[in-house]
Design an enzyme around this catalytic site. Structure first.
Site, PDB file in Angstrom:
ATOM      1  CG  ASP A   1      -1.828   1.184   1.265  1.00  0.00           C
ATOM      2  OD1 ASP A   1      -1.398   2.281   0.877  1.00  0.00           O
ATOM      3  OD2 ASP A   1      -2.993   1.014   1.651  1.00  0.00           O
ATOM      4  CG  HIS A   2       1.434   4.288  -3.164  1.00  0.00           C
ATOM      5  ND1 HIS A   2       0.172   3.977  -3.589  1.00  0.00           N
ATOM      6  CD2 HIS A   2       1.541   5.630  -3.287  1.00  0.00           C
ATOM      7  CE1 HIS A   2      -0.451   5.086  -3.960  1.00  0.00           C
ATOM      8  NE2 HIS A   2       0.359   6.119  -3.775  1.00  0.00           N
TER       9      HIS A   2
ATOM     10  CG  HIS B   1      -4.187   4.411  -0.632  1.00  0.00           C
ATOM     11  ND1 HIS B   1      -3.241   3.424  -0.662  1.00  0.00           N
ATOM     12  CD2 HIS B   1      -4.472   4.689  -1.932  1.00  0.00           C
ATOM     13  CE1 HIS B   1      -2.954   3.124  -1.928  1.00  0.00           C
ATOM     14  NE2 HIS B   1      -3.696   3.877  -2.710  1.00  0.00           N
TER      15      HIS B   1
HETATM   16  C1  BG6 Z   1      -3.663   4.783  -6.231  1.00  0.00           C
HETATM   17  C2  BG6 Z   1      -5.030   4.885  -6.805  1.00  0.00           C
HETATM   18  O1  BG6 Z   1      -3.570   3.680  -5.374  1.00  0.00           O
HETATM   19  O2  BG6 Z   1      -3.346   5.958  -5.509  1.00  0.00           O
HETATM   20  C3  BG6 Z   1      -5.149   6.120  -7.692  1.00  0.00           C
HETATM   21  O3  BG6 Z   1      -5.331   3.732  -7.552  1.00  0.00           O
HETATM   22  C4  BG6 Z   1      -4.713   7.345  -6.949  1.00  0.00           C
HETATM   23  O4  BG6 Z   1      -6.467   6.269  -8.179  1.00  0.00           O
HETATM   24  C5  BG6 Z   1      -3.357   7.138  -6.297  1.00  0.00           C
HETATM   25  O5  BG6 Z   1      -4.656   8.417  -7.873  1.00  0.00           O
HETATM   26  C6  BG6 Z   1      -2.986   8.293  -5.400  1.00  0.00           C
HETATM   27  O6  BG6 Z   1      -1.673   8.150  -4.982  1.00  0.00           O
HETATM   28  P1  BG6 Z   1      -0.794   9.413  -4.615  1.00  0.00           P
HETATM   29  O7  BG6 Z   1       0.465   8.847  -4.054  1.00  0.00           O
HETATM   30  O8  BG6 Z   1      -0.601  10.190  -5.875  1.00  0.00           O
HETATM   31  O9  BG6 Z   1      -1.588  10.191  -3.606  1.00  0.00           O
END
Ligand code: BG6
Length: 514
Positions: A201-202, A264
């Site tokens: 989960d980045h 997230h």
């Molecule tokens: C991803 C989603 O996991 O996270 C995207 O699938 C979203 O829809 C993105 O835009 C948002 O990531 P960050 O790091 O740009 O906030």
């Protein structure tokens, strides 16, 4: 700047991180977008920091007709375009030498035998003794085939043996509801031990998200106030300015609740709400996070309409340019009821949070990219400076800015200079940029390093993924039952539908302006 006699905090952070072990990283989907935009640039930055193991190889695997040279060219382009630090021409040749490409298909059993032979050759040349990380940057419906074929080809070592390690990385989506998430997890569990599986989960790799725990448990002043006695409510916003872009194929079947909230945002919530873990052992931390999800009050039946707002963006503006509504985006059905915005109110039914509402909102095509967790403290008594009921003092708010403009601020009341006693809200502010200077590492840098080091703290454990889905499922089921043919709309470039404001107003609160 940091205090003078303190060690350089960035260097200290690096030396404290676990050591990445020599290994090869084999990326299925190696010729794809994620590898180019995120993975290779992250590895390049780790190389610049000198934290990649000396014995290391990256093997991109894909069906594209690449060879090592083409893969290296694409990697270079990826670094030039997407890396947080510029490509250093002196350093690049060294890095490039560890990049290889293997042409093969996930579906073809023969590919795996060939891959094994190729890996062995590359590993011998790079001094890697069989430790392997497989990154599955492929559609989830290919996970089963890939995992089974890896095992059949003898590419998976047991997790508890004395020999080299095998680890596997998978990306979200892990399923689209509880049943399908269980299926994915079960598939992986047939081949890998849970300790070998790293579900990304980045958001957990973001510096500011990791800082939530440091802020809470590394300071004496917050934790005593961190409960229902002192906190009125918490607002959690993840706003995006972009629309669905080119991802309608995936997003149409997902929507904001599945795409952002299930993973997230619930993870952010866990960091804010968890009890203090007694150690930083990955499973101790993850046990404590899981408890938060288990304590979420279910939102079911009529409650769904009362506490969850979904909406879709209509036409509007983005940075001054006219942009189409969601239903007009390429690849989106003209009668789509996929939500691009969700706002909801939830409760965590445990001793600490009893009665404290948490408000979550996320959406695409909002006015700007801004993610923040705002902890609103209760008002001071209505005596002394807060006597005027028509003009109450602004309450204290601790705002944790996740991105961009990373940092945190505390709103407090101060006396306006002058002969009269006039109280004015002011901010104490900490900014990563001005304090630490350098741009924070990207989430994937930290996460890849942790996999190579075998630290699973920042990865989703199976039980947490399934517990999140178990909480989300009844909301999805209620939406399905309602058979809506139309969702409330908000203008692209606006802050979401009026229904989301009402969700707040009903309790006399309002969303923060970001
Ligand atoms: C991803 C989603 O996991 O996270 C995207 O699938 C979203 O829809 C993105 O835009 C948002 O990531 P960050 O790091 O740009 O906030």
């Amino acid at each position: 700047m940091p205090e003078r006699d303190e060690p350089n905090p960035l260097a200290a952070g690096l030396s404290q991180s676990l050591l990445a072990q020599p290994c090869s990283l084999a990326i299925f989907g190696g010729s794809g977008d994620l590898a180019k935009r995120k993975l290779v640039p992250a590895l390049y930055n780790l190389a610049l920091d000198g934290v990649l193991p000396a014995n290391f190889a990256v093997v991109g695997i894909g069906r594209s007709d690449f060879d090592d040279e083409t893969f290296r060219d694409v990697a270079r382009e990826g670094v030039e375009r997407f890396s947080r630090r510029r490509l250093d021409a002196n350093h690049w040749p060294d890095f490039e030498r560890s990049l290889f490409y293997h042409r093969g298909s996930v579906d073809d059993p023969a590919s795996y035998a060939e891959l094994k032979a190729r890996l062995e050759k590359i590993e011998a040349a790079c001094g890697v003794s069989g430790n392997r990380v497989f990154y599955l940057s492929i559609p989830p419906d290919r996970f089963r085939t890939c995992a089974e074929q890896l095992r059949a080809a003898g590419l998976v070592t047991p997790s508890d043996g004395p020999g080299p390690f095998t680890r596997i990385i998978v990306e979200k989506p892990i399923g689209h509801d509880l049943a399908s998430a269980r299926e994915v997890n079960e598939t992986l569990a047939q081949v890998f031990d849970e300790r070998q599986i790293f579900r990304i989960d980045h958001y957990l790799g973001k510096e500011t998200v990791q800082n939530i725990l440091v802020m809470r448990f590394g300071n004496a002043i917050f934790e005593p106030l961190w409960n229902q006695k002192y906190i009125d409510h918490v607002q959690l916003t993840v706003a995006e300015a972009e629309g669905v872009g080119t991802r309608a194929g995936y997003y149409e079947g997902a929507g904001a609740l599945r795409d952002m909230v299930q993973n997230h945002i619930l993870q952010l919530l866990c960091h804010v709400a968890m009890e203090p873990p007694w150690s930083l052992d990955p499973d101790v931390v993850r046990d404590h996070k899981l408890e938060v999800i288990q304590c979420l009050r279910p939102v079911t039946g009529d409650d769904v309409d009362a506490r969850v707002v979904r909406a879709q963006y209509g036409a509007g503006f983005h940075r001054g340019d006219a942009v189409p509504g969601y239903r007009q985006e390429e690849g989106v059905g003209r009668d789509s009821t996929t939500e691009t915005y969700v706002a909801l109110q939830l409760f965590i039914d445990n001793w600490r949070w009893a009665g404290v509402p948490f408000y979550l909102r996320t959406g695409k095509r909002l006015p700007k990219r801004a993610s923040e967790i705002a902890v609103h403290f209760k008002d001071v008594p209505q005596i002394l400076f807060n006597r005027d009921r028509d003009a109450p003092l602004a309450s204290n708010v601790l705002a944790l800015r996740i991105q961009p403009d990373e940092g945190l601020s505390l709103r407090i009341s101060a006396k306006l200079p002058g002969p009269q006693v006039q109280v004015y809200p002011v901010k104490m502010d900490f900014q990563y940029g001005s304090t630490f200077g350098e741009q924070s590492p990207e989430a994937y840098e930290r996460l890849l390093l942790d996999v190579m080091a075998g630290d699973a703290t920042l990865f989703m454990r199976r039980d947490a993924v399934e517990a999140s889905w178990a909480w989300i499922d009844p909301i999805l089921a209620a939406w399905e039952r309602s058979g809506a043919r139309w969702l409330p709309e908000y203008d692209a470039g606006g802050w979401g539908p009026v229904e989301a404001d009402r969700l707040m107003q009903s309790s006399g609160r309002r969303w923060r302006t970001l």
